[in-house]
Design a protein around this motif. Structure first.
Motif, PDB file in Angstrom:
ATOM      1  N   GLN A  72       0.861  -1.184   0.000  1.00  0.00           N
ATOM      2  CA  GLN A  72       0.000   0.000   0.000  1.00  0.00           C
ATOM      3  C   GLN A  72       0.896   1.233   0.000  1.00  0.00           C
ATOM      4  N   PRO A  73       0.820   2.089  -1.013  1.00  0.00           N
ATOM      5  CA  PRO A  73       1.712   3.247  -1.087  1.00  0.00           C
ATOM      6  C   PRO A  73       1.374   4.284  -0.006  1.00  0.00           C
ATOM      7  N   PRO A  74       2.293   5.166   0.306  1.00  0.00           N
ATOM      8  CA  PRO A  74       1.996   6.250   1.255  1.00  0.00           C
ATOM      9  C   PRO A  74       0.987   7.229   0.655  1.00  0.00           C
ATOM     10  N   TRP A  75       0.213   7.883   1.520  1.00  0.00           N
ATOM     11  CA  TRP A  75      -0.812   8.810   1.060  1.00  0.00           C
ATOM     12  C   TRP A  75      -0.781  10.070   1.920  1.00  0.00           C
ATOM     13  N   HIS A  76      -1.519  11.079   1.501  1.00  0.00           N
ATOM     14  CA  HIS A  76      -1.561  12.341   2.233  1.00  0.00           C
ATOM     15  C   HIS A  76      -2.965  12.932   2.150  1.00  0.00           C
ATOM     16  N   CYS A  77      -3.251  13.805   3.069  1.00  0.00           N
ATOM     17  CA  CYS A  77      -4.560  14.461   3.104  1.00  0.00           C
ATOM     18  C   CYS A  77      -4.598  15.624   2.104  1.00  0.00           C
ATOM     19  N   THR A  78      -5.706  15.744   1.432  1.00  0.00           N
ATOM     20  CA  THR A  78      -5.921  16.884   0.526  1.00  0.00           C
ATOM     21  C   THR A  78      -6.943  17.861   1.096  1.00  0.00           C
ATOM     22  N   ASN A  79      -7.662  17.420   2.133  1.00  0.00           N
ATOM     23  CA  ASN A  79      -8.646  18.274   2.803  1.00  0.00           C
ATOM     24  C   ASN A  79      -8.442  18.108   4.305  1.00  0.00           C
ATOM     25  N   ASP A  80      -7.674  19.024   4.893  1.00  0.00           N
ATOM     26  CA  ASP A  80      -7.303  18.903   6.301  1.00  0.00           C
ATOM     27  C   ASP A  80      -8.514  18.921   7.223  1.00  0.00           C
ATOM     28  N   ALA A  81      -9.573  19.557   6.808  1.00  0.00           N
ATOM     29  CA  ALA A  81     -10.759  19.648   7.655  1.00  0.00           C
ATOM     30  C   ALA A  81     -11.447  18.296   7.805  1.00  0.00           C
ATOM     31  N   ALA A  82     -11.382  17.475   6.770  1.00  0.00           N
ATOM     32  CA  ALA A  82     -12.094  16.195   6.803  1.00  0.00           C
ATOM     33  C   ALA A  82     -11.156  15.004   6.880  1.00  0.00           C
TER      34      ALA A  82
ATOM     35  N   GLY B 144     -12.038  11.928  -1.889  1.00  0.00           N
ATOM     36  CA  GLY B 144     -11.546  13.248  -2.254  1.00  0.00           C
ATOM     37  C   GLY B 144     -10.798  13.949  -1.147  1.00  0.00           C
ATOM     38  N   SER B 145     -10.801  13.384   0.061  1.00  0.00           N
ATOM     39  CA  SER B 145     -10.103  14.042   1.178  1.00  0.00           C
ATOM     40  C   SER B 145      -8.652  13.579   1.296  1.00  0.00           C
ATOM     41  N   TRP B 146      -8.256  12.606   0.483  1.00  0.00           N
ATOM     42  CA  TRP B 146      -6.881  12.104   0.524  1.00  0.00           C
ATOM     43  C   TRP B 146      -6.444  11.700  -0.883  1.00  0.00           C
ATOM     44  N   ALA B 147      -5.147  11.509  -1.052  1.00  0.00           N
ATOM     45  CA  ALA B 147      -4.603  11.107  -2.358  1.00  0.00           C
ATOM     46  C   ALA B 147      -3.291  10.371  -2.136  1.00  0.00           C
ATOM     47  N   TRP B 148      -2.927   9.539  -3.100  1.00  0.00           N
ATOM     48  CA  TRP B 148      -1.644   8.836  -3.033  1.00  0.00           C
ATOM     49  C   TRP B 148      -0.495   9.810  -3.240  1.00  0.00           C
ATOM     50  N   ASN B 149       0.635   9.535  -2.578  1.00  0.00           N
ATOM     51  CA  ASN B 149       1.812  10.397  -2.757  1.00  0.00           C
ATOM     52  C   ASN B 149       2.393  10.274  -4.162  1.00  0.00           C
ATOM     53  N   GLY B 150       2.299   9.096  -4.734  1.00  0.00           N
ATOM     54  CA  GLY B 150       2.828   8.864  -6.070  1.00  0.00           C
ATOM     55  C   GLY B 150       1.721   8.609  -7.070  1.00  0.00           C
ATOM     56  N   PRO B 151       2.078   8.139  -8.254  1.00  0.00           N
ATOM     57  CA  PRO B 151       1.064   7.859  -9.275  1.00  0.00           C
ATOM     58  C   PRO B 151       0.200   6.666  -8.878  1.00  0.00           C
ATOM     59  N   PRO B 152      -1.069   6.625  -9.275  1.00  0.00           N
ATOM     60  CA  PRO B 152      -1.964   5.513  -8.909  1.00  0.00           C
ATOM     61  C   PRO B 152      -1.485   4.160  -9.427  1.00  0.00           C
TER      62      PRO B 152
END
Length: 525
Positions: free
Chosen positions: A80-90, A103-111
């Motif tokens: 499972q690749p590392p991920w990050h938040c794109t919407n800090d509120a949610a 939509g509140s998170w995304a992968w750090n690298g390409p899908p």
């Protein structure tokens, strides 16, 4: 460079008799004596270690590189690749990714970086997410059973190694075209099916190309190659971190197929196996290519030996049947297989469990791969000094202790978990190497490949169970490293039921080995 303190048929006697024949003289009559066995004859015919034998062993051992790559490639392709938040509120970085809104998170690298991100398996059932790895090990189990006797019966060592590598390479190449996890898992099963006998056949072939003095050291070359194959994965994965996981399969599969071509052209068949099968002319031709013994001496030695090919070894499972029919061989096989389950549980499970440690995955896999180097070096340098049973008990116990220590969750021990894991894995690697060499010495040529295949089959049982324990260990580390430790500790005890083989020449027939067993029992009595 074989060491023969009292040869039954010395090379000098070959030369003297050959010289008399060339001068047209009849050799003097010799008193009635027991004719030399196939084993002693081959030892003399092989002679000193030559460059040809050494290069043959190196080329055969390269198969372990590709074996290691396909065994551990899913550590990176299915992670499972590392991920990050794109919407800090949610979103919270410490939250479960499956509990977060879309939509509140995304992968750090390409899908497309791994199968998990490409096919959306991050929240799939653990059985589905782990299906490719499990399918690979199940394929190893099935392949180890179905193909176990072919290298001893119809195909021989060389052809078995060639077809196994080719099947593994082709299915890995096809894996780059997988449209979903189901097709991918089927191809992983087929890859494991082909891979099942690679290490077994490569080890047997290298050990049968040299004399007993160099058998241990030459066998360890394969373990070094396995380490290099394992070590190549984090390097390739890091270079490929921003590209598709399919590239890893492409690189490793093409190199495997190229290796198959080289092996088909330059590797020779085992002279021991050829003689056991009654293919004397081919055996003489092979020995002539790899040894310094003259043609006339080879012919004379082989014509004077007392051996008849094993006529019972005619179908796929005949070798397995004969192993189970004999009390001494069935006892050895059951003991070595029980040991294999525990050793395989730790050996294959530790690298898969690295994702459960709070440590960089690339570095932890690299450290694990590097820990195999000192393990192989120790075995290489001291294999002729190790008592097989004592060393197995020592390394399995050491692995058990440090695996259990890796479950400690109290500071400052928590920060040392990676150290405990490395020591445990190092010890399991040493036990793995010694047990493989030990197995080749416990069984004669006619069933050696089958026995070793069954020993590795038992290790695959441990490997099949390890992904389930790794998954359970995400919540409770004892279910991973604790069970690993208890499993390998229990398995090591079974070494006391096996005879010691250090410094003992290889046997070639069941009768020859059975006679040695009887002599050992009489000596102990």
């Amino acid at each position: 460079m074989a060491d023969y303190s009292n040869p039954l048929l010395s090379s000098s006697s070959f030369s003297d008799t050959a010289a008399e024949e060339e001068q047209g003289q009849e050799p003097p009559p010799s008193p009635a004596k027991k004719l030399p066995s196939l084993g002693s004859t081959v030892e003399i015919c092989i002679g000193h270690l030559t460059w040809s034998q050494f290069l043959q062993a190196i080329l055969v051992s390269f198969a372990w590189i590709f074996d290691a790559q396909q065994t551990f490639i899913t550590v990176f392709t299915d992670a499972q690749p590392p991920w990050h938040c794109t919407n800090d509120a949610a979103c919270s970085a410490s939250a479960n990714i499956c509990d977060l809104p879309a939509g509140s998170w995304a992968w750090n690298g390409p899908p497309r970086a791994t199968t998990v991100s490409e096919w959306g398996l991050e929240c799939a059932n653990s059985l589905v997410a782990g299906l490719p790895s499990s399918a690979f090990f199940v394929g190893c189990l099935v392949g180890g059973f179905v193909l176990a006797s072919l290298a001893d019966s119809s195909l021989g060592r060389k052809n078995m190694l060639f077809f196994s590598c080719l099947l593994m390479g082709l299915t890995s190449l096809l894996a780059t075209l997988s449209p979903n996890v189901w097709i991918y898992s089927v191809l992983k099963f087929l890859s494991g099916f082909g891979r099942a006998t690679i290490g077994t056949t490569a080890l047997v072939l290298t050990s049968e190309l040299v004399g007993k003095r160099w058998r241990g050291q030459i066998s360890v070359i394969g373990f070094f190659c396995f380490t290099f194959g394992f070590l190549s994965l984090p390097v390739m994965a890091y270079l490929n971190r921003n590209a598709s996981w399919r590239n890893l399969y492409l690189w490793t599969s093409i190199s495997t197929i190229f290796y198959c071509v080289l092996m088909k052209l330059f590797v020779t068949e085992s002279p021991r196996w050829l003689l056991v099968q009654g293919r004397t002319e081919e055996a003489v031709a092979t020995l002539k290519c790899i040894t310094s013994i003259t043609q006339s001496n080879l012919n004379l030695a082989i014509s004077n030996m007392s051996h008849k090919e094993e006529t019972w070894n005619v179908d796929l499972f005949s070798a397995l049947r004969i192993l189970l029919q004999k009390k001494w061989s069935s006892k050895r096989l059951m003991s070595i297989m029980t040991m294999g389950i525990g050793i395989g549980l730790v050996y294959y499970g530790m690298p898969l469990g690295l994702q459960n440690l709070s440590f960089n995955l690339y570095l932890s896999v690299t450290f694990n791969a590097l820990s195999e180097l000192p393990s192989a070096l120790i075995v290489f340098l001291f294999i002729n000094k190790f008592n097989r049973r004592t060393s197995l008990l020592f390394f399995t116990t050491l692995s058990s202790v440090f695996s259990l220590m890796a479950t400690i969750q109290v500071d400052p021990w928590t920060n040392l978990q990676i150290v405990f894991e490395l020591v445990s894995f190092f010890s399991a690697c040493s036990a793995f190497s010694i047990s493989i060499i030990y197995t080749t010495e416990l069984f004669p040529t006619c069933v050696r490949n089958s026995a070793l295949a069954m020993a590795r089959l038992s290790m695959m049982v441990g490997g099949t169970l390890s992904p389930l324990l790794v998954s359970a260990g995400r919540q409770n580390k004892f279910l991973c490293y604790g069970v690993f430790g208890l499993g390998i500790a229990f398995s090591g005890v079974f070494g006391i039921f096996l005879p010691e083989t250090k410094g003992r020449p290889l046997s070639d027939t069941m009768d020859e080995e059975e006679n040695k067993e009887k002599m050992n029992c009489e000596t102990l009595a």
